[in-house]
Design an enzyme around this catalytic site. Structure first.
Site, PDB file in Angstrom:
ATOM      1  N   ASP A 145      54.223  -1.727  84.846  1.00 62.14           N
ATOM      2  CA  ASP A 145      53.174  -0.866  84.326  1.00 62.14           C
ATOM      3  C   ASP A 145      53.849   0.357  83.701  1.00 62.14           C
ATOM      4  O   ASP A 145      55.022   0.647  83.967  1.00 62.14           O
ATOM      5  CB  ASP A 145      52.249  -0.460  85.478  1.00 62.14           C
ATOM      6  CG  ASP A 145      51.132   0.468  85.049  1.00 62.14           C
ATOM      7  OD1 ASP A 145      50.499   0.205  84.016  1.00 62.14           O
ATOM      8  OD2 ASP A 145      50.908   1.474  85.747  1.00 62.14           O
ATOM      9  N   ASP A 163      51.978   3.912  82.672  1.00 59.90           N
ATOM     10  CA  ASP A 163      51.509   5.236  83.089  1.00 59.90           C
ATOM     11  C   ASP A 163      51.593   5.409  84.601  1.00 59.90           C
ATOM     12  O   ASP A 163      51.143   4.564  85.378  1.00 59.90           O
ATOM     13  CB  ASP A 163      50.067   5.447  82.636  1.00 59.90           C
ATOM     14  CG  ASP A 163      49.956   5.551  81.119  1.00 59.90           C
ATOM     15  OD1 ASP A 163      50.909   6.048  80.496  1.00 59.90           O
ATOM     16  OD2 ASP A 163      48.915   5.147  80.560  1.00 59.90           O
TER      17      ASP A 163
END
Length: 226
Positions: free
Chosen positions: A15, A17
């Site tokens: 991922d 953020d």
């Protein structure tokens, strides 16, 4: 009947953020757009509300993405690419977590297939992938026609269950065994993908994911920007 061989490769999905980046890049993008006068106060507030609701898993992700990308109808792709790359260098590079960068490098040394798996678009995610030496980007794709954005996205959006759909497609194409693979994330909204891989890795988790990770005995790490 021919038996299909078992997949051999290990994947490492990241991922972006609050995982590889110690910030929510969508928030910084909204602020940037507001600061240069490309986004009204009302639309900025709407977008920031979506960010919060997304982290709380309170959104219909496809419906939200459909609404969010309408504003880009008719915008030249080259214009968006140039603006986002300049913004990335000016405002995002400083938020890259050294621990994440080192982990990406370790997976590459181990011969794993490394991919970024983000709800963002290629415009914001590809500059990070290039900086980290990551070949593959799985993200929310905006529809392009003759060098112009149409204001639509290619379903599914790469968020929540959509990440699983795109990761499974990618795994099939690259001979990846998801039961032996890794996924790094901070967000409870990514629980479907964390449960899909055999080696979930929790990074700087939000409170709901922290509780779930502790209950399941998943590894938990804290990454920070330099």
């Amino acid at each position: 009947m021919t038996t299909r061989p078992e997949p051999n490769s290990v994947g490492a999905f990241f991922d972006v953020d609050h995982t590889l980046l110690a910030v929510n890049s969508a928030v910084l993008w909204v602020r940037h757009q507001r600061r240069i006068g490309k986004m009204s106060a009302a639309k900025a507030l709407r977008s920031l509300t979506w960010v919060v609701r997304y982290r709380l898993s309170l959104l219909d992700l496809e419906a939200m993405t459909t609404k969010a990308v309408r504003d880009y109808a008719g915008v030249p792709v080259a214009e968006v690419e140039a603006e986002t790359r300049a913004w990335f260098e000016a405002e995002i590079v400083r938020w890259i977590c050294p621990e994440g960068q080192a982990r990406v490098a370790r997976h590459r040394r181990d011969g794993h297939v490394v991919a970024l798996l983000s709800s963002g678009t290629r415009f914001s995610v590809e500059p990070l992938a290039e900086r980290l030496g990551v070949e593959h980007v799985l993200c929310t794709r905006l529809e392009e026609q003759d060098g112009v954005l149409t204001g639509k996205h290619v379903a599914p959006a790469c968020a929540g269950p959509g990440k699983v759909v795109l990761a499974e497609r990618f795994a099939a194409e690259h001979d990846i065994d998801l039961s032996r693979s890794y996924f790094y994330s901070d967000s409870f909204s990514d629980l479907p993908m964390l449960e899909r891989v055999g080696r979930p890795q929790v990074v700087s988790p939000d409170p709901r994911l922290l509780r779930r990770a502790r209950a399941l005995g998943w590894p938990i790490e804290r990454w920070q920007a330099a």
